[in-house]
Design a protein around this motif. Structure first.
Motif, PDB file in Angstrom:
ATOM      1  N   LEU A 141       0.824  -1.208   0.000  1.00  0.00           N
ATOM      2  CA  LEU A 141       0.000   0.000   0.000  1.00  0.00           C
ATOM      3  C   LEU A 141       0.861   1.263   0.000  1.00  0.00           C
ATOM      4  O   LEU A 141       0.579   2.234  -0.721  1.00  0.00           O
ATOM      5  N   ILE A 142       1.953   1.228   0.789  1.00  0.00           N
ATOM      6  CA  ILE A 142       2.870   2.386   0.846  1.00  0.00           C
ATOM      7  C   ILE A 142       3.537   2.597  -0.515  1.00  0.00           C
ATOM      8  O   ILE A 142       3.642   3.727  -1.006  1.00  0.00           O
ATOM      9  N   THR A 160       1.159   4.097  -2.919  1.00  0.00           N
ATOM     10  CA  THR A 160       1.004   5.530  -2.646  1.00  0.00           C
ATOM     11  C   THR A 160       2.160   6.328  -3.249  1.00  0.00           C
ATOM     12  O   THR A 160       1.966   7.400  -3.838  1.00  0.00           O
ATOM     13  N   LEU A 161       3.381   5.795  -3.127  1.00  0.00           N
ATOM     14  CA  LEU A 161       4.550   6.458  -3.717  1.00  0.00           C
ATOM     15  C   LEU A 161       4.431   6.514  -5.246  1.00  0.00           C
ATOM     16  O   LEU A 161       4.704   7.543  -5.869  1.00  0.00           O
ATOM     17  N   LEU A 165       1.667   6.378  -7.075  1.00  0.00           N
ATOM     18  CA  LEU A 165       0.581   7.290  -7.461  1.00  0.00           C
ATOM     19  C   LEU A 165       0.981   8.752  -7.257  1.00  0.00           C
ATOM     20  O   LEU A 165       0.527   9.627  -7.997  1.00  0.00           O
ATOM     21  N   SER A 166       1.828   9.014  -6.256  1.00  0.00           N
ATOM     22  CA  SER A 166       2.325  10.384  -6.042  1.00  0.00           C
ATOM     23  C   SER A 166       3.154  10.840  -7.237  1.00  0.00           C
ATOM     24  O   SER A 166       2.994  11.959  -7.738  1.00  0.00           O
ATOM     25  N   ALA A 219       5.327  14.745   3.311  1.00  0.00           N
ATOM     26  CA  ALA A 219       4.686  13.520   2.813  1.00  0.00           C
ATOM     27  C   ALA A 219       5.724  12.483   2.406  1.00  0.00           C
ATOM     28  O   ALA A 219       5.601  11.289   2.728  1.00  0.00           O
ATOM     29  N   LEU A 238       6.117   8.851   4.245  1.00  0.00           N
ATOM     30  CA  LEU A 238       5.907   7.595   3.507  1.00  0.00           C
ATOM     31  C   LEU A 238       7.133   6.690   3.577  1.00  0.00           C
ATOM     32  O   LEU A 238       7.020   5.473   3.784  1.00  0.00           O
TER      33      LEU A 238
END
Length: 517
Positions: free
Chosen positions: A6-7, A10-11, A13-14, A488, A492
């Motif tokens: 999940l992390i 997120t990276l 998608l960032s 952020a 992360l």
């Protein structure tokens, strides 16, 4: 594994939100298929069905490792496109494409050797592969396609050789990251050696390429050689030192001479002692190196004959992290080119000493084995001790991979100005503070791990303080109000440190560098 994934999502998608082009869409597709394939690798490792012996006690790590090279390439492409440097923009495209193809190759292997054949994962891998190959077809020139295929070919042969000769040293993800990086470096060196133009290229970059490839090839040569003879005898040791001198002076030096068009030894001496600041830095680093040796000897002196199984504590190991921070920060502030070259030399020395320890080369091989056995942890389950080399790589890679040609003023705008400090922040400050505070004061554990909430929070806080200190002491850093993005990114990466079972010294700085870029 789910939280770690999940992390990483997120990276990814960032980066996708910041870039939003066809390559970032490919990175998202790659992450989704790597997530599914990762579980096939985990199952193969648990059942003992993998082709080679991988490091035990850790997940396959395919998803976090597979996204590093593609995201680095995408970030480099964006930065160089903004600066108008077309050559390095195309270089970023090649890096991203190579990383994606290597991941697809590992995914196909996992799907191919899993029984029964996982239909859903096969379909997903096929769809993701089709999207990526279609994008490459419309984005790469013929020469760039050949270059990407060359990297894949080198990776296949290196993997077959090294994973057979060095069992239990890597997880599949770590093998992808380390061997993929070495394959790319070797391909770049071959390409540049065949197209030498006098005065073209920075000698510092050539020095890095030749040093890394030269030391790796030296290790491969002796590994194969000592399969047929005992490496622990005096005759073998004399042969080792003699052949090292022959290969160094007869192959590596002429190779470097061809690339930089001058005597490598004279160039190196002139470079190291060019200014008074460099002399001061070299003296200071020599003192720190002596201090590190002193810690090793002192800890071994404490090991009594009754406690042969005594291992150094977590806090003792973090002394070395503090020493590395004390080494790198002055170099980053005062002379990054010197730090770049010194880190390459240090990596070559570390690898050479590891060869001496591994092959038991007289007169220091057995002594090194005894001294370093005190600092082993669960990640050193194979024949090689790699954690200290990973620490050096984690601190050095942000310096080596900093796109100097795309930063005309020597620094990138906004959060990009912190790119060279990624290793210091993620490993030197964050990982150290998390380990020390987590092991001494931590009570609330993150679900499913041994890491603590207090350790992670203090790591984030410590990194924010470190960024503030960098702003005070480094006048070239101008963050341009990108504080929310920095917070952020740091948060992360600190969460990734809490949940990953991969080598955090290598993984964390690269992800922090990607976010800053």
């Amino acid at each position: 594994v789910l939280v770690e994934s999940l992390i990483v999502f997120t990276l990814v998608l960032s980066v996708h939100a910041a870039v939003w082009d066809r390559f970032s869409w490919c990175a998202v597709a790659l992450a989704i298929q790597a997530f599914y394939t990762q579980f096939k690798w985990d199952r193969l490792l648990q059942l003992g069905g993998a082709v080679f012996q991988f490091r035990s006690g850790a997940s396959s790590g395919l998803l976090p490792a597979s996204m590093v090279i593609p995201l680095l390439g995408i970030a480099m492409r964006e930065r160089c496109r903004a600066a108008g440097i077309v050559y390095f923009e195309r270089f970023g495209v090649v890096v991203a494409s190579s990383g994606m193809l290597l991941t697809l190759f590992l995914s196909v292997i996992a799907v191919g050797i899993t029984k029964p054949v996982p239909t859903n994962t096969c379909i997903l891998t096929g769809v993701a592969g089709s999207v990526i190959i279609y994008t490459m077809k419309h984005s790469l020139t013929v020469s760039e396609v050949i270059e990407v295929l060359e990297v894949l070919l080198i990776f296949v042969y290196l993997s077959m050789i090294l994973l057979y000769l060095l069992p239990r040293c890597f997880t599949p993800g770590e093998a992808l990251l380390v061997l993929g990086g070495v394959s790319f470096v070797l391909n770049q060196l071959i390409k540049r050696s065949l197209n030498v133009i006098e005065g073209r290229g920075d000698p510092i970059d050539f020095f890095l390429l030749v040093a890394v490839v030269g030391v790796v090839l030296l290790g491969l040569f002796f590994t194969v050689l000592f399969l047929f003879m005992d490496s622990g005898t005096w005759i073998s040791s004399m042969f080792f030192h003699m052949m090292t001198a022959v290969l160094g002076l007869g192959v590596i030096m002429p190779w470097l001479y061809r690339l930089i068009q001058r005597n490598p030894l004279f160039w190196l001496l002139q470079f190291l002692f060019q200014t008074q600041t460099r002399v001061y830095l070299l003296v200071y680093w020599t003192f720190l190196a002596a201090s590190a040796c002193g810690v090793v000897f002192y800890q071994n002196a404490k090991r009594t004959s009754e406690s042969k199984k005594h291992q150094a504590s977590t806090i003792t190991r973090k002394y070395f992290h503090l020493l590395v921070v004390a080494t790198y920060v002055p170099g980053l502030l005062y002379d990054r080119q010197l730090l770049h070259v010194a880190a390459v030399l240090c990596l070559a020395v570390f690898l050479f000493l590891e060869y001496i320890r591994y092959f038991r080369i007289k007169p220091f091989g057995q002594t090194l084995r005894h001294l370093l056995s005190l600092f082993l942890d669960e990640r050193d389950s194979g024949p090689l001790i790699l954690t200290h080399i990973y620490l050096l790589l984690g601190m050095s890679l942000p310096v080596w991979l900093f796109p100097r040609s795309c930063a005309p003023k020597g620094t990138l705008p906004g959060a990009g100005a912190l790119v060279p400090y990624s290793g210091v922040l993620a490993v030197g400050v964050g990982d150290t503070v998390a380990s020390v505070f987590g092991s001494t004061m931590g009570e609330i554990k993150w679900p499913g791990t041994k890491k603590t909430f207090e350790g992670t929070m203090t790591a984030i806080f410590a990194q924010i303080i470190a960024v503030a200190l960098i702003l005070i002491f480094d006048s070239s850093v101008d963050l341009n109000s990108s504080y929310a993005w920095i917070l952020a990114a740091v948060s992360l990466v600190s969460l990734l440190e809490a949940y990953t079972t991969q080598i955090d010294n290598l993984l964390l700085p690269l992800y922090l560098q990607i976010m800053f870029m």
